[in-house]
Scaffold this motif. Sequence first.
Motif, PDB file in Angstrom:
ATOM      1  N   HIS A 260      -8.151   0.895   7.653  1.00 30.89           N
ATOM      2  CA  HIS A 260      -8.879   0.471   6.522  1.00 30.89           C
ATOM      3  C   HIS A 260      -8.978  -1.037   6.213  1.00 30.89           C
ATOM      4  O   HIS A 260      -8.224  -1.544   6.699  1.00 30.89           O
TER       5      HIS A 260
ATOM      6  N   HIS B 273       0.718  -1.359   0.050  1.00 25.52           N
ATOM      7  CA  HIS B 273      -0.040   0.206  -0.086  1.00 25.52           C
ATOM      8  C   HIS B 273       0.733   1.180  -0.051  1.00 25.52           C
ATOM      9  O   HIS B 273       0.317   2.330  -0.502  1.00 25.52           O
TER      10      HIS B 273
ATOM     11  N   HIS C 151      -0.108   0.791   8.657  1.00 25.39           N
ATOM     12  CA  HIS C 151      -1.405   0.702   9.098  1.00 25.39           C
ATOM     13  C   HIS C 151      -1.485   0.753  10.517  1.00 25.39           C
ATOM     14  O   HIS C 151      -0.480   0.580  11.053  1.00 25.39           O
TER      15      HIS C 151
ATOM     16  N   HIS D 261       2.159   2.811   2.769  1.00 26.84           N
ATOM     17  CA  HIS D 261       1.779   3.523   3.904  1.00 26.84           C
ATOM     18  C   HIS D 261       1.712   2.607   5.229  1.00 26.84           C
ATOM     19  O   HIS D 261       1.540   1.592   5.160  1.00 26.84           O
TER      20      HIS D 261
HETATM   21 ZN    ZN Z   1      -3.382   0.460   3.330  1.00 22.61          ZN
END
Ligand code: ZN
Length: 160
Positions: free
Chosen positions: A160, A149, A153, A151
């Motif tokens: 998300h 992703h 988490h 980024h």
């Molecule tokens: Zn993510």
Amino acid sequence: MQISENSVVSFHYTLTDKDGLTIDSSLGGTPLTYLHGVGQIVPGLEFALLGKTAGDSFDVEVSAEEGYGERHDFMVQQVPREAFQGVDVIETGMQFQAQTPQGGMTVTVTAVDDTTVTVDGNHPLAGQTLFFAVEVVSVRDATEEEKAHGHVHGEGGHHH
Ligand code: ZN
């Protein structure tokens, strides 16, 4: 472990300008968490964090070029007042999202008169040398999902 590509890093920072005035600080709040190596923080700070470990404290001076970039006069524009339809009051310091051929850009109102609004698309810290005092709080490996992703988490990151 040392900070390297794909490390998830949490750190506290205090950012001051060349006069020693505090611009921003995370002390007393939540540390900033980022994924190392994808440009989530300014390049000069990201480079200074490389190889550091949890518990390290250091100061780093970051040039405008390695920070929020140089200021560009062409990013200051005068816009007719009518372009702000639906906005009753326009004041210096307000920020708007502007659409440009390069995508959305945040602009700050720097002057207003009866017919014209002057907006500045430069980052508020563009052109400034930045002085960071940093304390590394934690370092861990990114999960495969976080790497995919681009980024972080969980705590300090996306949910998300
Ligand atoms: Zn993510």
